[in-house]
Design a protein around this motif. Sequence first.
Motif, PDB file in Angstrom:
ATOM      1  N   GLY A 182       0.814  -1.202   0.000  1.00  0.00           N
ATOM      2  CA  GLY A 182       0.000   0.000   0.000  1.00  0.00           C
ATOM      3  C   GLY A 182       0.850   1.256   0.000  1.00  0.00           C
ATOM      4  O   GLY A 182       2.046   1.230   0.295  1.00  0.00           O
ATOM      5  N   GLY A 183       0.217   2.398  -0.323  1.00  0.00           N
ATOM      6  CA  GLY A 183       0.937   3.671  -0.327  1.00  0.00           C
ATOM      7  C   GLY A 183       2.167   3.635  -1.208  1.00  0.00           C
ATOM      8  O   GLY A 183       2.115   3.196  -2.358  1.00  0.00           O
ATOM      9  N   ASN A 184       3.284   4.096  -0.661  1.00  0.00           N
ATOM     10  CA  ASN A 184       4.562   4.055  -1.384  1.00  0.00           C
ATOM     11  C   ASN A 184       5.407   2.862  -0.973  1.00  0.00           C
ATOM     12  O   ASN A 184       6.619   2.851  -1.180  1.00  0.00           O
ATOM     13  N   GLU A 185       4.767   1.849  -0.387  1.00  0.00           N
ATOM     14  CA  GLU A 185       5.493   0.704   0.148  1.00  0.00           C
ATOM     15  C   GLU A 185       5.691  -0.384  -0.907  1.00  0.00           C
ATOM     16  O   GLU A 185       4.786  -0.691  -1.683  1.00  0.00           O
ATOM     17  N   TRP A 186       6.881  -0.940  -0.892  1.00  0.00           N
ATOM     18  CA  TRP A 186       7.249  -2.063  -1.743  1.00  0.00           C
ATOM     19  C   TRP A 186       7.795  -3.162  -0.833  1.00  0.00           C
ATOM     20  O   TRP A 186       8.089  -2.925   0.332  1.00  0.00           O
ATOM     21  N   THR A 187       7.955  -4.352  -1.371  1.00  0.00           N
ATOM     22  CA  THR A 187       8.575  -5.407  -0.588  1.00  0.00           C
ATOM     23  C   THR A 187       9.439  -6.286  -1.487  1.00  0.00           C
ATOM     24  O   THR A 187       9.262  -6.312  -2.711  1.00  0.00           O
TER      25      THR A 187
END
Length: 216
Positions: A182-187
């Motif tokens: 979500g948002g500007n989050e990556w994994t």
Amino acid sequence: MTSPEPRVHFDPAAMDGGAFYRVLNSVVVPRPIAWVCSRSAEGVANLAPHSFYTVACVSPPVVQFTSVGRKDSLDNVEATGEFTVSLTPEWLFEQVNATGTDFPPGVGEPEEVGIALEPGERVGVPRVAGSPVAVECTLHSTVRLGDSTVVFGRVELISVWESVVEGGRPRIERLQPLARLGGNEWTTLGEVREIGRISYRRWAEDPSIGENLRQQ
């Protein structure tokens, strides 16, 4: 059995569309990324990440990605009937993100960002040279859903670096794929867990399988 925690409800009918979109992106996670390369009718290469991406059909092999709004990828695919999807590897994290910049039409992301492309083998659209996997597609169909369009691509070829293939398939730990949250989050990949599918025959023959699960 009721939920062990109180719940917050997000009702799309009662929320602003943008606010609900942010919630939806935060719960449908992680999402693989289609790094879609397409070519305009004028020959300009476009490269953009789309995080609504999955397999749509096995036989025939079809993948799908969603264009939220009218994007260059959608225009180009409809104009030429071809595209490639390159895997987004961890080592190209910043470049993948940069190709999501809202460059004006006619500006090629690969040149702006410094992404090397190489020719496709079955389609006239290039793929990312520094990505270990490329899926070459011809346009199967599109479906319009509200403000978005789902693009279905018939897979003509999957091209994979030899160094990441073992036992007849690409190894996930060598691909090191990025995924969106979500948002500007990556994994990144994180822990890989392996577990076999339970057949009903085994389930019926061994009652302890269900008993152990119900006790957890």
